[in-house]
Every structure is written in C-alpha cells, then in structure tokens.
Design a protein around this motif. Sequence first.
Motif, PDB file in Angstrom:
ATOM      1  N   ILE A  54      66.128  38.052  84.653  1.00  0.00           N
ATOM      2  CA  ILE A  54      64.960  38.695  84.042  1.00  0.00           C
ATOM      3  C   ILE A  54      65.316  39.797  83.046  1.00  0.00           C
ATOM      4  CG2 ILE A  54      63.374  38.210  85.934  1.00  0.00           C
ATOM      5  CD1 ILE A  54      63.927  41.102  86.905  1.00  0.00           C
ATOM      6  N   ALA A  77      65.184  33.532  88.695  1.00  0.00           N
ATOM      7  CA  ALA A  77      64.031  34.349  89.110  1.00  0.00           C
ATOM      8  C   ALA A  77      62.850  33.416  89.241  1.00  0.00           C
ATOM      9  CB  ALA A  77      63.718  35.416  88.067  1.00  0.00           C
ATOM     10  N   VAL A  78      61.872  33.853  90.008  1.00  0.00           N
ATOM     11  CA  VAL A  78      60.642  33.044  90.055  1.00  0.00           C
ATOM     12  C   VAL A  78      59.755  33.393  88.869  1.00  0.00           C
ATOM     13  CG1 VAL A  78      59.384  34.595  91.641  1.00  0.00           C
ATOM     14  CG2 VAL A  78      58.787  32.183  91.533  1.00  0.00           C
ATOM     15  N   GLY A  79      59.695  34.682  88.506  1.00  0.00           N
ATOM     16  CA  GLY A  79      58.902  35.108  87.345  1.00  0.00           C
ATOM     17  C   GLY A  79      59.657  34.753  86.075  1.00  0.00           C
ATOM     18  N   LEU A 102      62.686  32.716  97.258  1.00  0.00           N
ATOM     19  CA  LEU A 102      62.670  34.178  97.404  1.00  0.00           C
ATOM     20  C   LEU A 102      61.359  34.685  97.991  1.00  0.00           C
ATOM     21  CD1 LEU A 102      60.831  34.917  94.794  1.00  0.00           C
ATOM     22  CD2 LEU A 102      62.983  34.714  93.575  1.00  0.00           C
ATOM     23  N   ARG A 240      55.276  42.528  88.894  1.00  0.00           N
ATOM     24  CA  ARG A 240      55.885  42.974  87.642  1.00  0.00           C
ATOM     25  C   ARG A 240      55.288  44.331  87.283  1.00  0.00           C
ATOM     26  NH1 ARG A 240      59.434  39.997  88.458  1.00  0.00           N
ATOM     27  NH2 ARG A 240      60.138  38.240  87.198  1.00  0.00           N
ATOM     28  N   HIS A 287      63.755  47.425  91.936  1.00  0.00           N
ATOM     29  CA  HIS A 287      63.543  45.975  91.782  1.00  0.00           C
ATOM     30  C   HIS A 287      64.454  45.165  92.726  1.00  0.00           C
ATOM     31  CE1 HIS A 287      61.833  42.839  88.778  1.00  0.00           C
ATOM     32  NE2 HIS A 287      62.028  42.294  89.964  1.00  0.00           N
ATOM     33  N   MET A 299      69.214  31.433  95.028  1.00  0.00           N
ATOM     34  CA  MET A 299      68.627  31.459  93.678  1.00  0.00           C
ATOM     35  C   MET A 299      69.656  31.043  92.622  1.00  0.00           C
ATOM     36  SD  MET A 299      66.590  35.057  94.029  1.00  0.00           S
ATOM     37  CE  MET A 299      66.097  35.236  92.313  1.00  0.00           C
TER      38      MET A 299
END
Length: 324
Positions: A54, A77-79, A102, A240, A287, A299
């Motif tokens: 990210i 990352a998922v986002g 995650l 976020r 984070h 991941m």
Amino acid sequence: MKIVITRRIPEAGVETLVHAFGTEQVRRHEEERPMTRAVLLDALRGATAVLCTITEKMDAEAMDAAGDQLKIIANMAVGYDNINLADAAARNILVTNTPGVLTEATADLAWALILGAARRTGEAERCLRAGLWEGWGPLQFLGASVHGKTLGIFGMGRIGRAVARRALGFDMPVLYCDTNRLDAETERQLHARLVDKDTLLRESDILTLHCPLTPETRHAFTLREFKQMKRGALIVNTSRGPVIKEEDLSAALREDLIFAAGLDVYEHEPAVHAALLKQEQAVLLPHLGSATVETRATMARMAAENIVAALSGSEPPNRVLLPS
Ligand code: GLV
C-alpha cells in the motif's frame, strides 16, 4: 521476465516467485522503508509483474515507467486504493489483492483498539512507565464499559462481520451501515440490524469503520458526524485514514463530543495530525491491522501466487475488477 518486489516482504512470497521463475528474474528491493518515487519509477522499468504494497502509488506514471510489457500488479493488501484501476484497465494490466486471509487479524486489532480506547490502556501505561503511578485508586483511569453496549459497524464486509462475531462474546447488539444488506440468517446470528448512517451515529456506543476508501467514503466522518454521536461514544478506524477527517476528530476529542478514539490508519501516513499525538483519549497504532507473522506470510504468498497464475496465462485467483 522481470518481477519486481517493491519492499522487503516475508520469505514465503519471495520463495513462491523464485520457485516459479528463478532467482535471476526476481528483483527484490530489500529496504525496510518504501522507495522514494524516483527510485520506484526506475526500479519498475521493464517489469513484467510487480508485487507491491500500500505504500506504492501505482498510477499511470508508474505503469508507464514499467512499460507495455507489464502484465500484473499484485498488491500485498486487501485494500487497493493505492492502485488506479482505470489506468490499469486502460493498459490491460491485471490487478490483484489479498482478500480473506487478513480478516481475522484485522478484526482482532479492531478489538484491541476498542478495548484499549474504552479502558484507556495507552494513557494508563504511559503514566506507569513514567513512574507516576502511586498505587491503586478508586477513581483512577476510569474508562467506558464495553459489555452490553451497542456496536456500530460502518462497512459490513468480511472484516466488519468478523468484528461483529467477536461482539457476541460481549453481548452487544450490532447496528451496521452498508450498501448491501446481510441475509436474514446472518443478521440473526450476529444480532445485527441494518440502519442508515444517521441512526448508526446516534445510537452506537462504539463505532468501528471497515469500509474501503472510495470517493464516497473519503471524509465520511467529519465534525458534522462527530456532533451526532453520543457524548460517551468511541470511534475506531482500522480501514483507511482518509475516511476520517483527522483535524475534525481531534476537535471532537478536544471538545469532549466523544469519549475516545482508536486509530490504526491515518489521513497522510506516516504523518499523524499533530494535535492527535498529544491527546490522551486517542489510542494510536502504526497501521498494524494485518501484522501477524502468519497473516503477513500468507499475504505475501497469495500476492506471489497471483503473479505466478497471471504470467502462466491463467486467471489470477484474486483479480480486482474496475467497478462498472
Ligand atoms: C492493509 O491495510 C490492507 O489493506 O491489507
């Protein structure tokens, strides 16, 4: 073939790529810190695949720096708000993320923040470490009870639901706000009721955010929203940073509009709004949502497997599509 790994990541991811493509093809950037933009653009040149995180903004400029042969950007990352999906689609570049793996770690951390903010653990620990604790006191560091309170969840995806599952152990009724309604059985199991945002703000004792960052959710929580919340309420954000306007959150804490906040993400990471840093009612983590040994290894492997699939001509398992 040139596969660029933009940061130092768990070995499981590197091994998957080296096993599939050989050491020579895998360019690792072993820095603990993100590359500067200039170094990133240079490192991307000629890449067939990029495994990024990210902290790398993957926009038209980055994609063009890589060149026409770039086939896939696999986000660890998922986002994926760091990747411009339209720019990728225009260049036929596949984009993938790491959903599911995650969920539990992030839900755990949301709960760490809920409990930490409610029970003032950061503030109390700072007092103790400073040598200022003078022994047990009946009025010392009184926090907010969590058991039986109403939990509000903004964004009821995988992580929101995992947070709600944990709330069953605290006997909490759950309110949620989402564009999609859960099926009736899941609502029943989670003691969850769909409400509009105003009701969520008005009725939640603890509000936790689990939405993606989109134009609609950017600054979804400003002073206007904090004024609608209960005076004793908590807000927790592990989604976020820009979903909350940090300056307004700081003002809400200063004016005691709400009781406390627990944050894992920030508007301008790694910067944190200066006033928040001084506010005892804010529990601030750097984070860490998915930061367990097991989760980060999974991941990394998942991101690498998406690259292996894409470069061998199959559909990568975790492809992210441009919303239609
Ligand atoms: C981390 O923030 C993620 O989106 O995985």
